[in-house]
Design a protein around this motif. Structure first.
Motif, PDB file in Angstrom:
ATOM      1  N   PRO A   1      34.107  47.502  35.280  1.00 44.94           N
ATOM      2  CA  PRO A   1      34.069  46.077  34.688  1.00 44.94           C
ATOM      3  C   PRO A   1      32.547  45.579  34.747  1.00 44.94           C
ATOM      4  O   PRO A   1      32.091  44.950  33.904  1.00 44.94           O
ATOM      5  N   VAL A   2      31.754  46.214  35.814  1.00 42.95           N
ATOM      6  CA  VAL A   2      30.476  45.867  35.852  1.00 42.95           C
ATOM      7  C   VAL A   2      29.589  46.364  34.707  1.00 42.95           C
ATOM      8  O   VAL A   2      28.681  45.902  34.134  1.00 42.95           O
ATOM      9  N   ALA A   3      29.923  47.549  34.433  1.00 41.91           N
ATOM     10  CA  ALA A   3      29.359  48.467  33.570  1.00 41.91           C
ATOM     11  C   ALA A   3      29.407  47.981  32.086  1.00 41.91           C
ATOM     12  O   ALA A   3      28.496  47.750  31.352  1.00 41.91           O
ATOM     13  N   ALA A   4      30.717  47.593  31.906  1.00 44.69           N
ATOM     14  CA  ALA A   4      31.120  46.698  30.595  1.00 44.69           C
ATOM     15  C   ALA A   4      30.454  45.548  30.425  1.00 44.69           C
ATOM     16  O   ALA A   4      29.955  45.207  29.220  1.00 44.69           O
ATOM     17  N   THR A   5      30.357  44.747  31.402  1.00 42.31           N
ATOM     18  CA  THR A   5      29.902  43.475  31.429  1.00 42.31           C
ATOM     19  C   THR A   5      28.160  43.624  30.845  1.00 42.31           C
ATOM     20  O   THR A   5      27.347  42.895  30.191  1.00 42.31           O
ATOM     21  N   TYR A   6      27.481  44.611  31.792  1.00 39.89           N
ATOM     22  CA  TYR A   6      26.167  45.204  31.597  1.00 39.89           C
ATOM     23  C   TYR A   6      25.713  45.166  30.101  1.00 39.89           C
ATOM     24  O   TYR A   6      24.723  44.850  29.624  1.00 39.89           O
ATOM     25  N   VAL A   7      26.439  46.081  29.530  1.00 41.72           N
ATOM     26  CA  VAL A   7      26.224  46.415  28.355  1.00 41.72           C
ATOM     27  C   VAL A   7      26.535  45.293  27.206  1.00 41.72           C
ATOM     28  O   VAL A   7      25.797  45.052  26.378  1.00 41.72           O
ATOM     29  N   ALA A   8      27.880  44.465  27.605  1.00 43.05           N
ATOM     30  CA  ALA A   8      28.036  43.450  26.527  1.00 43.05           C
ATOM     31  C   ALA A   8      27.231  42.375  26.578  1.00 43.05           C
ATOM     32  O   ALA A   8      26.879  42.080  25.443  1.00 43.05           O
ATOM     33  N   GLU A   9      26.256  42.242  27.425  1.00 42.62           N
ATOM     34  CA  GLU A   9      25.220  41.074  27.569  1.00 42.62           C
ATOM     35  C   GLU A   9      23.995  41.668  26.887  1.00 42.62           C
ATOM     36  O   GLU A   9      23.155  40.673  26.649  1.00 42.62           O
ATOM     37  N   ARG A  10      23.833  42.822  26.547  1.00 44.77           N
ATOM     38  CA  ARG A  10      22.712  43.350  25.780  1.00 44.77           C
ATOM     39  C   ARG A  10      22.580  43.966  24.364  1.00 44.77           C
ATOM     40  O   ARG A  10      21.991  44.428  24.079  1.00 44.77           O
ATOM     41  N   VAL A  11      24.240  43.558  23.839  1.00 41.35           N
ATOM     42  CA  VAL A  11      24.264  44.063  22.442  1.00 41.35           C
ATOM     43  C   VAL A  11      24.534  42.961  21.576  1.00 41.35           C
ATOM     44  O   VAL A  11      25.208  41.892  21.934  1.00 41.35           O
ATOM     45  N   PRO A  12      24.046  42.658  20.443  1.00 48.91           N
ATOM     46  CA  PRO A  12      24.149  41.698  19.458  1.00 48.91           C
ATOM     47  C   PRO A  12      25.748  41.206  19.229  1.00 48.91           C
ATOM     48  O   PRO A  12      26.323  42.329  19.230  1.00 48.91           O
ATOM     49  N   ALA A  13      26.079  40.345  18.981  1.00 50.51           N
ATOM     50  CA  ALA A  13      27.271  39.702  18.599  1.00 50.51           C
ATOM     51  C   ALA A  13      27.920  40.704  17.529  1.00 50.51           C
ATOM     52  O   ALA A  13      29.314  41.109  17.850  1.00 50.51           O
ATOM     53  N   HIS A  14      27.354  40.977  16.359  1.00 45.56           N
ATOM     54  CA  HIS A  14      28.180  41.504  15.402  1.00 45.56           C
ATOM     55  C   HIS A  14      28.366  43.108  15.716  1.00 45.56           C
ATOM     56  O   HIS A  14      29.047  43.708  15.094  1.00 45.56           O
ATOM     57  N   GLU A  15      27.832  43.706  16.771  1.00 45.50           N
ATOM     58  CA  GLU A  15      28.104  45.116  16.962  1.00 45.50           C
ATOM     59  C   GLU A  15      28.604  45.207  18.420  1.00 45.50           C
ATOM     60  O   GLU A  15      28.873  46.341  18.828  1.00 45.50           O
ATOM     61  N   ARG A  16      28.780  44.027  19.202  1.00 43.65           N
ATOM     62  CA  ARG A  16      29.213  44.164  20.644  1.00 43.65           C
ATOM     63  C   ARG A  16      30.544  45.006  20.882  1.00 43.65           C
ATOM     64  O   ARG A  16      30.636  46.000  21.833  1.00 43.65           O
ATOM     65  N   GLY A  17      31.376  44.525  20.203  1.00 40.28           N
ATOM     66  CA  GLY A  17      32.583  45.375  20.136  1.00 40.28           C
ATOM     67  C   GLY A  17      32.622  46.685  20.154  1.00 40.28           C
ATOM     68  O   GLY A  17      33.175  47.555  20.938  1.00 40.28           O
ATOM     69  N   ARG A  18      32.167  47.248  18.993  1.00 40.80           N
ATOM     70  CA  ARG A  18      32.157  48.452  18.896  1.00 40.80           C
ATOM     71  C   ARG A  18      31.160  49.385  19.956  1.00 40.80           C
ATOM     72  O   ARG A  18      31.752  50.312  20.343  1.00 40.80           O
ATOM     73  N   VAL A  19      30.169  48.718  20.306  1.00 44.53           N
ATOM     74  CA  VAL A  19      29.267  49.558  21.333  1.00 44.53           C
ATOM     75  C   VAL A  19      30.120  49.725  22.681  1.00 44.53           C
ATOM     76  O   VAL A  19      29.953  50.828  23.364  1.00 44.53           O
ATOM     77  N   VAL A  20      30.793  48.476  22.995  1.00 45.64           N
ATOM     78  CA  VAL A  20      31.570  48.633  24.164  1.00 45.64           C
ATOM     79  C   VAL A  20      32.794  49.506  23.997  1.00 45.64           C
ATOM     80  O   VAL A  20      33.133  50.483  25.116  1.00 45.64           O
TER      81      VAL A  20
ATOM     82  N   PHE B   1      50.148  35.848  22.000  1.00 43.84           N
ATOM     83  CA  PHE B   1      50.479  34.375  22.140  1.00 43.84           C
ATOM     84  C   PHE B   1      49.625  33.534  22.893  1.00 43.84           C
ATOM     85  O   PHE B   1      49.438  32.539  22.786  1.00 43.84           O
ATOM     86  N   LEU B   2      49.026  34.405  24.045  1.00 48.31           N
ATOM     87  CA  LEU B   2      47.881  33.494  24.689  1.00 48.31           C
ATOM     88  C   LEU B   2      46.406  33.890  24.442  1.00 48.31           C
ATOM     89  O   LEU B   2      45.439  32.950  24.818  1.00 48.31           O
ATOM     90  N   GLY B   3      46.136  35.059  23.913  1.00 48.42           N
ATOM     91  CA  GLY B   3      44.611  35.323  23.572  1.00 48.42           C
ATOM     92  C   GLY B   3      44.145  34.742  22.430  1.00 48.42           C
ATOM     93  O   GLY B   3      44.663  34.364  21.316  1.00 48.42           O
ATOM     94  N   ARG B   4      42.744  34.489  22.564  1.00 47.88           N
ATOM     95  CA  ARG B   4      42.060  33.892  21.408  1.00 47.88           C
ATOM     96  C   ARG B   4      40.978  35.096  20.778  1.00 47.88           C
ATOM     97  O   ARG B   4      40.727  36.136  21.530  1.00 47.88           O
ATOM     98  N   GLU B   5      40.767  35.023  19.705  1.00 49.63           N
ATOM     99  CA  GLU B   5      39.854  35.805  18.994  1.00 49.63           C
ATOM    100  C   GLU B   5      38.413  35.556  19.317  1.00 49.63           C
ATOM    101  O   GLU B   5      38.016  34.649  19.112  1.00 49.63           O
ATOM    102  N   THR B   6      37.839  36.776  19.857  1.00 50.48           N
ATOM    103  CA  THR B   6      36.369  36.364  20.273  1.00 50.48           C
ATOM    104  C   THR B   6      35.417  37.169  19.384  1.00 50.48           C
ATOM    105  O   THR B   6      34.231  37.170  19.769  1.00 50.48           O
ATOM    106  N   GLN B   7      35.978  37.934  18.390  1.00 52.08           N
ATOM    107  CA  GLN B   7      35.063  38.547  17.535  1.00 52.08           C
ATOM    108  C   GLN B   7      33.689  37.701  16.895  1.00 52.08           C
ATOM    109  O   GLN B   7      33.919  36.702  16.511  1.00 52.08           O
ATOM    110  N   GLY B   8      32.591  38.354  17.013  1.00 52.23           N
ATOM    111  CA  GLY B   8      31.562  37.403  16.541  1.00 52.23           C
ATOM    112  C   GLY B   8      30.726  36.397  17.406  1.00 52.23           C
ATOM    113  O   GLY B   8      29.794  35.784  17.344  1.00 52.23           O
TER     114      GLY B   8
END
Length: 417
Positions: free
Chosen positions: A126-145, A399-406
């Motif tokens: 989880p630390v590695a995923a967080t580290y990468v997610a914080e350093r990638v632009p929103a429009h490609e963050r999901g793909r990179v992770v 039913f509980l999740g929200r969309e976080t794309q972008g």
């Protein structure tokens, strides 16, 4: 308790996407190598040491207990001292313990070292995923992770190759030792990471919140729905994953295949993980996180049911490949989605806590097959149970999740753009 804004503040420090992905992904691959080797080592140890299915289950379970402890402890630490330091420390911990485990001559010693291996592994992911997610632009963050998570398939594939080509070259009580020594290679890579990864900024005031306040913030009004959803999701995904995949070689043996032939089949099934990741990476920025998670989890559930009921070689191989395809694609989306539900001050803590709850499912998963088998459950019934468990996680997201794309993530306080 006051809410913490999710979208504000400066962007993370720029860094080459490919360099970041490769540097972090290779560490991820070595983690997967260790977990993958455990699945093959369990089958080899059963033959070499005459372990019971319950003893084999506990070897897998204690690994998950360590992962639960490591996910919480190192997640909290990463919000306080920075992601990079924790990433490297966890790699060194699990690599050193993995190397020492190759020297074990008793089950007790091996169980103890598996706990420390689990701690390092549970903290790193989880630390590695967080580290990468914080350093990638929103429009490609999901793909990179998701592509980061695809290195997991490479690690599993490497483990399958070692099991199929290297372990048979040695005597029964030596093959698994050589395999575990090869799994200790991340220690050398961790030293490389210390020099190559971008440095974290000093922790700001928000990151210096006491750990109890950070955990309490996960259940504050702005975040409690996301926390509930993620905890259910992680628990069901990890329980079913470790219940099914750690036992794949042994299940194949129970269906009448020789040990080496079972390794060959699992190797072929493992190859299906790569297109699973790549398809999820392609879809996640086009269809969204929820679509990929729900779709791939339901695909996993259907494949699990088909695998448990397969009666022929071709059906078994195909359903096993689809199980790998959908399950590991879902894992990629899971790691992309989890950090996006929290602000920087509690992001690693939130991801770590969710992963820790999941690891408790990982304790139960490896024990499920011997326990349920002892109650008279057939393989078909056990895999139907895993299929229903996975479907529960999919419904939680739906039913509980929200969309976080972008969504634009705020940077850790004190980190300069």
């Amino acid at each position: 308790m006051s809410s913490i804004s999710l979208v504000s503040g400066p962007a993370a420090a720029p860094v080459s996407r490919n360099r970041l992905l490769l540097t972090s992904g290779l560490g991820w691959m070595f983690d997967a190598l260790d977990v993958g080797l455990l699945a093959f080592v369990l089958a080899a140890l059963q033959a070499a040491w005459g372990l019971s299915r319950a003893e084999m289950g506990w070897l897998g379970a204690v690994n998950s207990i360590g992962m639960a402890v490591g996910a919480v402890a190192f997640g909290l630490m990463a919000d306080r001292v920075g992601r990079k330091r924790v990433f490297i420390a966890t790699l060194l911990l699990f690599a050193a313990a993995s190397g020492l485990s190759a020297l074990c001559v008793s089950l007790a010693a091996l169980v103890a070292l598996r706990f420390f291996i689990g701690m390092g592994l549970g903290g790193e992911l989880p630390v590695a995923a967080t580290y990468v997610a914080e350093r990638v632009p929103a429009h490609e963050r999901g793909r990179v992770v998701v592509l980061l998570e695809s290195f997991w398939a490479a690690g599993w594939l490497l483990a399958a190759l070692i099991a199929y080509f290297v372990m048979p070259l040695f005597a029964a009580d030596m093959g698994w030792r050589v395999a575990l020594l090869l799994g200790a290679l991340p220690a050398f890579y961790a030293l490389y990471l210390r020099r190559k990864l971008p440095a974290d900024a000093p922790a700001g005031a928000a990151q210096r919140l006491p750990w109890l306040r950070r955990l309490a913030a996960l259940w504050s009004a702005p975040h409690r729905r996301a926390t509930l959803m993620l905890w259910v999701l992680w628990f069901t995904v990890v329980l079913s994953y470790y219940g099914m995949f750690l036992w794949l070689p042994s299940v194949m043996v129970s269906k009448g295949f020789e040990l080496i032939q079972s390794f060959e089949y699992v190797l072929l099934m493992t190859l299906a993980q790569l297109p699973g990741y790549f398809s999820a990476a392609w879809l996640i920025e086009r269809m969204g996180r929820k679509f990929v998670l729900v779709g791939y989890l339901m695909g996993t559930a259907g494949s699990a049911w088909a695998f448990g009921n397969a009666g022929y070689d071709a059906t078994l191989l195909f359903s096993g490949a689809m199980l790998s395809f959908f399950n590991l694609g879902a894992w990629g989306a899971l790691y992309a989605y989890t950090p996006e539900n929290y602000p920087a001050a509690i992001r690693a803590s939130g991801a770590g806590a969710a992963a820790a709850v999941g690891r408790m499912g990982g304790v139960l998963g490896p024990l499920a097959i011997p326990v349920l088998g002892g109650w008279g459950w057939s393989t078909s019934a056990i895999f139907t149970f895993f299929a229903l468990t996975i479907a529960t996680g999919a419904l939680a997201v739906a039913f509980l999740g929200r969309e976080t794309q972008g969504l634009t993530l705020d940077a850790p306080e004190g980190q300069q753009p």
